[in-house]
Design a protein around this motif. Structure first.
Motif, PDB file in Angstrom:
ATOM      1  N   PRO A 149      42.628 -72.036  36.068  1.00  0.00           N
ATOM      2  CA  PRO A 149      43.706 -71.079  36.374  1.00  0.00           C
ATOM      3  C   PRO A 149      43.505 -70.328  37.684  1.00  0.00           C
ATOM      4  N   VAL A 150      42.248 -70.032  38.050  1.00  0.00           N
ATOM      5  CA  VAL A 150      42.020 -69.316  39.292  1.00  0.00           C
ATOM      6  C   VAL A 150      42.181 -70.265  40.489  1.00  0.00           C
ATOM      7  N   GLU A 151      41.832 -71.534  40.319  1.00  0.00           N
ATOM      8  CA  GLU A 151      42.141 -72.517  41.356  1.00  0.00           C
ATOM      9  C   GLU A 151      43.655 -72.603  41.546  1.00  0.00           C
ATOM     10  N   ASN A 152      44.368 -72.629  40.427  1.00  0.00           N
ATOM     11  CA  ASN A 152      45.832 -72.685  40.506  1.00  0.00           C
ATOM     12  C   ASN A 152      46.402 -71.443  41.190  1.00  0.00           C
ATOM     13  N   ALA A 153      45.740 -70.304  40.995  1.00  0.00           N
ATOM     14  CA  ALA A 153      46.219 -69.065  41.611  1.00  0.00           C
ATOM     15  C   ALA A 153      46.197 -69.153  43.136  1.00  0.00           C
ATOM     16  N   SER A 154      45.289 -69.934  43.697  1.00  0.00           N
ATOM     17  CA  SER A 154      45.286 -70.127  45.151  1.00  0.00           C
ATOM     18  C   SER A 154      46.233 -71.238  45.575  1.00  0.00           C
ATOM     19  N   LEU A 155      46.448 -72.216  44.691  1.00  0.00           N
ATOM     20  CA  LEU A 155      47.357 -73.314  45.015  1.00  0.00           C
ATOM     21  C   LEU A 155      48.812 -72.848  45.054  1.00  0.00           C
ATOM     22  N   LEU A 156      49.167 -71.894  44.195  1.00  0.00           N
ATOM     23  CA  LEU A 156      50.563 -71.440  44.114  1.00  0.00           C
ATOM     24  C   LEU A 156      51.079 -70.888  45.443  1.00  0.00           C
ATOM     25  N   LEU A 204      63.701 -65.288  50.808  1.00  0.00           N
ATOM     26  CA  LEU A 204      63.226 -65.341  49.419  1.00  0.00           C
ATOM     27  C   LEU A 204      61.847 -65.996  49.349  1.00  0.00           C
ATOM     28  N   LEU A 205      61.651 -67.088  50.097  1.00  0.00           N
ATOM     29  CA  LEU A 205      60.349 -67.753  50.103  1.00  0.00           C
ATOM     30  C   LEU A 205      59.257 -66.824  50.635  1.00  0.00           C
ATOM     31  N   ALA A 206      59.574 -66.046  51.682  1.00  0.00           N
ATOM     32  CA  ALA A 206      58.588 -65.103  52.220  1.00  0.00           C
ATOM     33  C   ALA A 206      58.175 -64.088  51.166  1.00  0.00           C
ATOM     34  N   ILE A 207      59.149 -63.623  50.377  1.00  0.00           N
ATOM     35  CA  ILE A 207      58.850 -62.667  49.311  1.00  0.00           C
ATOM     36  C   ILE A 207      58.025 -63.333  48.206  1.00  0.00           C
ATOM     37  N   LEU A 208      58.433 -64.531  47.796  1.00  0.00           N
ATOM     38  CA  LEU A 208      57.760 -65.209  46.687  1.00  0.00           C
ATOM     39  C   LEU A 208      56.339 -65.630  47.055  1.00  0.00           C
ATOM     40  N   THR A 209      56.133 -66.042  48.301  1.00  0.00           N
ATOM     41  CA  THR A 209      54.801 -66.501  48.697  1.00  0.00           C
ATOM     42  C   THR A 209      53.782 -65.377  48.580  1.00  0.00           C
ATOM     43  N   PHE A 210      54.103 -64.207  49.131  1.00  0.00           N
ATOM     44  CA  PHE A 210      53.162 -63.092  49.015  1.00  0.00           C
ATOM     45  C   PHE A 210      53.093 -62.586  47.577  1.00  0.00           C
ATOM     46  N   SER A 211      54.198 -62.680  46.842  1.00  0.00           N
ATOM     47  CA  SER A 211      54.167 -62.278  45.433  1.00  0.00           C
ATOM     48  C   SER A 211      53.179 -63.137  44.653  1.00  0.00           C
ATOM     49  N   LEU A 212      53.130 -64.433  44.975  1.00  0.00           N
ATOM     50  CA  LEU A 212      52.172 -65.323  44.312  1.00  0.00           C
ATOM     51  C   LEU A 212      50.745 -65.002  44.748  1.00  0.00           C
ATOM     52  N   SER A 213      50.568 -64.536  45.990  1.00  0.00           N
ATOM     53  CA  SER A 213      49.245 -64.084  46.422  1.00  0.00           C
ATOM     54  C   SER A 213      48.811 -62.865  45.617  1.00  0.00           C
ATOM     55  N   LEU A 214      49.738 -61.937  45.391  1.00  0.00           N
ATOM     56  CA  LEU A 214      49.432 -60.767  44.565  1.00  0.00           C
ATOM     57  C   LEU A 214      49.139 -61.182  43.130  1.00  0.00           C
ATOM     58  N   LEU A 215      49.873 -62.169  42.628  1.00  0.00           N
ATOM     59  CA  LEU A 215      49.623 -62.656  41.273  1.00  0.00           C
ATOM     60  C   LEU A 215      48.217 -63.234  41.171  1.00  0.00           C
ATOM     61  N   GLY A 216      47.801 -63.967  42.206  1.00  0.00           N
ATOM     62  CA  GLY A 216      46.448 -64.496  42.218  1.00  0.00           C
ATOM     63  C   GLY A 216      45.414 -63.381  42.190  1.00  0.00           C
ATOM     64  N   THR A 217      45.677 -62.308  42.929  1.00  0.00           N
ATOM     65  CA  THR A 217      44.786 -61.150  42.918  1.00  0.00           C
ATOM     66  C   THR A 217      44.691 -60.546  41.518  1.00  0.00           C
ATOM     67  N   PHE A 218      45.817 -60.467  40.841  1.00  0.00           N
ATOM     68  CA  PHE A 218      45.844 -59.926  39.482  1.00  0.00           C
ATOM     69  C   PHE A 218      45.043 -60.806  38.519  1.00  0.00           C
ATOM     70  N   LEU A 219      45.244 -62.128  38.609  1.00  0.00           N
ATOM     71  CA  LEU A 219      44.563 -63.036  37.689  1.00  0.00           C
ATOM     72  C   LEU A 219      43.049 -62.981  37.873  1.00  0.00           C
ATOM     73  N   VAL A 220      42.606 -62.844  39.118  1.00  0.00           N
ATOM     74  CA  VAL A 220      41.171 -62.851  39.386  1.00  0.00           C
ATOM     75  C   VAL A 220      40.512 -61.538  38.957  1.00  0.00           C
ATOM     76  N   ARG A 221      41.234 -60.420  39.065  1.00  0.00           N
ATOM     77  CA  ARG A 221      40.596 -59.112  38.892  1.00  0.00           C
ATOM     78  C   ARG A 221      41.057 -58.332  37.672  1.00  0.00           C
ATOM     79  N   SER A 222      41.945 -58.879  36.872  1.00  0.00           N
ATOM     80  CA  SER A 222      42.450 -58.116  35.738  1.00  0.00           C
ATOM     81  C   SER A 222      41.649 -58.325  34.472  1.00  0.00           C
ATOM     82  N   GLY A 223      40.802 -59.379  34.436  1.00  0.00           N
ATOM     83  CA  GLY A 223      40.052 -59.676  33.231  1.00  0.00           C
ATOM     84  C   GLY A 223      40.799 -60.542  32.241  1.00  0.00           C
ATOM     85  N   VAL A 224      42.026 -61.009  32.575  1.00  0.00           N
ATOM     86  CA  VAL A 224      42.778 -61.833  31.637  1.00  0.00           C
ATOM     87  C   VAL A 224      42.288 -63.275  31.634  1.00  0.00           C
ATOM     88  N   LEU A 225      41.504 -63.658  32.653  1.00  0.00           N
ATOM     89  CA  LEU A 225      40.984 -65.014  32.741  1.00  0.00           C
ATOM     90  C   LEU A 225      39.466 -65.001  32.691  1.00  0.00           C
TER      91      LEU A 225
END
Length: 662
Positions: free
Chosen positions: A243-250, A277-298
């Motif tokens: 999942p964390v690999e996927n977080a960087s792939l997204l 929209l793509l510019a917004i979504l791309t950075f949003s996915l970067s933020l999502l990756g940050t959340f997945l790595v540091r939130s403890g959910v994974l």
């Protein structure tokens, strides 16, 4: 005192970023250009403060100041210097400080790029960038203070996680963050333009270098992380769909779509709404990756253990920026007109289809990554979504996308000739089919898809080369060479990047022929994998700076029993952490590798040995590097060096307002 000064510098940067975030928008409201200019010095001062704080933390790690809790928990006096430095970001607090440092660095570069974009757009962009910086600085100061003191100071530290004590992990996170955070500039440009209501080809020209630069860094960062996992974890794989690999792939998939979309917008003044929209979504996915790595959910080797407070805070950041930006987009997008028209059979049409495939692939990975988390949170049921799901859903979307790439290169802008494009690529297609059929015949009875993958990779490489050849074609060979040398660097960069994709595809497909052997081998015994045989010559102990190690000495021979090299895999024990890790050893033969890792040594002197033969495996990462080099070459194109046309006419002039949709 230096540590307290570093802590104070972060607090000062927090205040500066707040001023930088508020002043440009207030200036736009009251029409005060002087107040608008506050954004530039504030951005530079904020970067200086954060850089000082990062330097203070680095100094504490290098000097083994164990009175700092972050140093105590992640360092050791005997640890090599390179790992003392990389230990700065080998933990949650330090990695977040590096994240914010890169964020401020990009903001400072935008502030200094006076001729690149109009003054109003630059000020608003810096305001959005500062808002992101402010929130993450607040997060660090409230929940993740890297300068917390211990009293009394311990005599020795707990050492860094042994898995992270590797040169790859010294390089991988900074590169990955340069990609993640680099997309924040594209995001900031998009939000600033939506606020101002002015989006056109000049905006695309301004935002494209930042997008392309971030994409290059993210490409190399993902490749570096993949190679680290391949040789450090001892399992011989290059991608696990973790999942964390996927977080960087997204964000990489979305960023790839964004790079291509900005081309259409710059050339044809089209796809405005989609590009924003793509510019917004791309950075949003970067933020999502940050959340997945540091939130403890994974739970992953890549994640940082954190408490729930941090996860809740980061989730709030996600809601603020993703929800807020999408709400602004929903409000402003209807007022924007798409711009230039083009025929479905055209380069623009091919790039739109490219975007659709990339977006669908990105959505597939997103669903496969988040579905288990959502299901567990709602029902308590735990499931795993692994390689079979992604291979069955992701690959069928990527294959037609790759087949489309050379056609998109061959079609003309606005209206293309499909027949002429097919004719131009006929030779490349024929060679690719010949390669696939030849490999299928040579490896009869083996994997069926592998020859097709090799053929597809050859088709991409040849298609990229033929595009350059077609554009440079002249009456004589000398004239063709001169025309090729005179082609825009972006043309060469595009061809190089697409050829890099082909090399990676070849490397991935060839892994279907990899061979793995596993056995308990006595001293003097041998183990064979593919065309190579490893002989165990002996087992020797060694002592490192902060570990002890048992090393197996292997001699590698080919089919003719000729010695071609040696390998020394081992197992290291870190007493401070009370942790043992395997150290794989690799022998490179061309672009293929022989890979060995060992288990525990038995009382009779025998050793558990795992031996792999990985044909063409280096092409996976060589292709990624070639992709990034292609993107870097495109960045040196003249139109990026001279800046946007409007900036050359009148420095600081505003962008023309978008025409409302009728």
């Amino acid at each position: 005192m230096l540590i307290e000064a570093g802590h104070y510098a972060l607090a000062l940067a927090l205040a500066l970023s707040l001023a930088q975030a508020v002043m440009p928008f207030w200036a736009a409201r009251i029409g005060d250009p002087v107040l608008r200019g506050v954004a530039v010095p504030a951005a530079l001062a904020s970067f200086v403060c954060i850089a000082f704080a990062f330097g203070a933390l680095t100094y504490a790690h290098v000097t083994s100041d164990f009175s700092v809790q972050n140093v105590f928990e992640n360092s050791h006096a005997l640890k090599p210097l390179i790992y003392k430095i990389s230990g700065v970001w080998g933990n949650h607090e330090g990695s977040m400080l590096l994240w914010v440092l890169i964020l401020a660095l990009f903001g400072a570069i935008v502030a200094l790029a006076r001729d690149a974009v109009p003054a109003t757009l630059r000020a608003n962009t810096l305001g959005v960038q500062a808002a992101i910086t402010f929130v993450f600085l607040l997060f660090i100061l409230i929940t993740s203070n890297p300068f917390a003191r211990l009293n009394p100071a311990p005599f020795e530290g707990r050492d860094l996680n042994p898995i992270l004590q590797d040169p790859g992990l010294a390089i991988h996170p900074p590169l990955l963050y340069l990609g993640y955070v680099g997309f924040s500039i594209s995001f900031a440009f998009a939000i600033a333009a939506l606020i101002e209501g002015r989006i056109d080809a000049v905006w695309a020209r301004a935002v494209r270098p930042w997008t392309l630069g971030a994409w290059c860094f993210l490409t190399v960062g993902i490749a570096m992380g993949s190679y680290w996992a391949y040789y450090e974890l001892g399992w011989g794989g290059w991608w696990f769909w973790d999942p964390v690999e996927n977080a960087s792939l997204l964000p990489w998939l979305a960023g790839t779509a964004l790079v291509h979309s900005t081309v259409v917008m710059e050339k044809r003044d089209a796809l405005k709404v989609w590009t924003v929209l793509l510019a917004i979504l791309t950075f949003s996915l970067s933020l999502l990756g940050t959340f997945l790595v540091r939130s403890g959910v994974l739970t992953s080797v890549h994640t940082f253990a954190t408490d729930p407070t941090r996860g809740t805070f980061i989730l709030g950041i996600l809601i603020l920026f993703i929800g807020g930006s999408l709400a602004l987009y929903a409000w402003r997008a209807p007022t924007l007109r798409q711009g230039g028209l083009f025929a479905p059979i055209s380069r623009e049409g091919a790039l739109v289809l490219n975007n659709l495939f990339l977006s669908a692939a990105c959505a597939t990975v997103l669903v496969g990554t988040l579905y288990p988390l959502v299901l567990e949170s709602l029902t308590g049921e735990k499931i795993s979504v692994g390689a079979p799901f992604f291979n069955l859903t992701f690959v069928p979307l990527v294959v037609p996308l790759l087949l489309l790439v050379p056609f998109g290169q061959s079609l003309a802008w606005k209206r293309g000739d499909l027949g002429a494009a097919v004719q131009r690529l006929l030779a490349a297609f024929a060679v690719a089919i010949a390669v696939a059929l030849g490999l299928a015949a040579f490896t009869w009875g083996g994997p069926v898809a592998a020859p097709l993958g090799i053929g597809l990779g050859a088709y991409l490489v040849l298609g990229a080369a033929m595009e350059i050849a077609a554009r440079a074609k002249g009456r004589s060979f000398g004239l063709s060479l001169r025309r090729a040398a005179g082609l825009p660097r972006s043309a060469w960069g595009t061809a190089l990047a697409h050829a890099g994709v082909g090399l990676t595809v070849i490397g991935i497909a060839a892994q279907a022929w990899s061979v793995e052997s596993l056995a308990t081998v006595p001293r003097g015994g041998s183990l064979t994998a593919g065309p190579y045989t490893a002989t165990l010559d002996g087992v020797v102990p060694r002592t490192g700076p902060n570990y002890t190690e048992t090393v197996a000495q292997l001699t590698i021979r080919d089919r003719d029993r000729h010695a071609i090299g040696s390998l020394e895999p081992g197992r290291r024990f870190y007493s401070t952490r009370n942790m043992a890790v395997s150290e794989a050893s690799l022998l490179t033969v061309g672009v293929s590798q022989v890979y060995a890792s060992v288990g525990e040594s038995l009382p009779d002197g025998s050793l558990g040995l795992r031996l792999y033969y990985k044909p063409l495996v280096l092409l996976i990462w060589i292709g990624a590097v070639v992709m990034a080099l292609g993107g870097g070459l495109s960045l040196t194109d003249r139109r990026f060096r001279v800046g946007a046309p409007i900036a050359r006419r009148a420095r600081g002039a505003a962008l023309p307002k978008a025409v409302p949709a009728e």
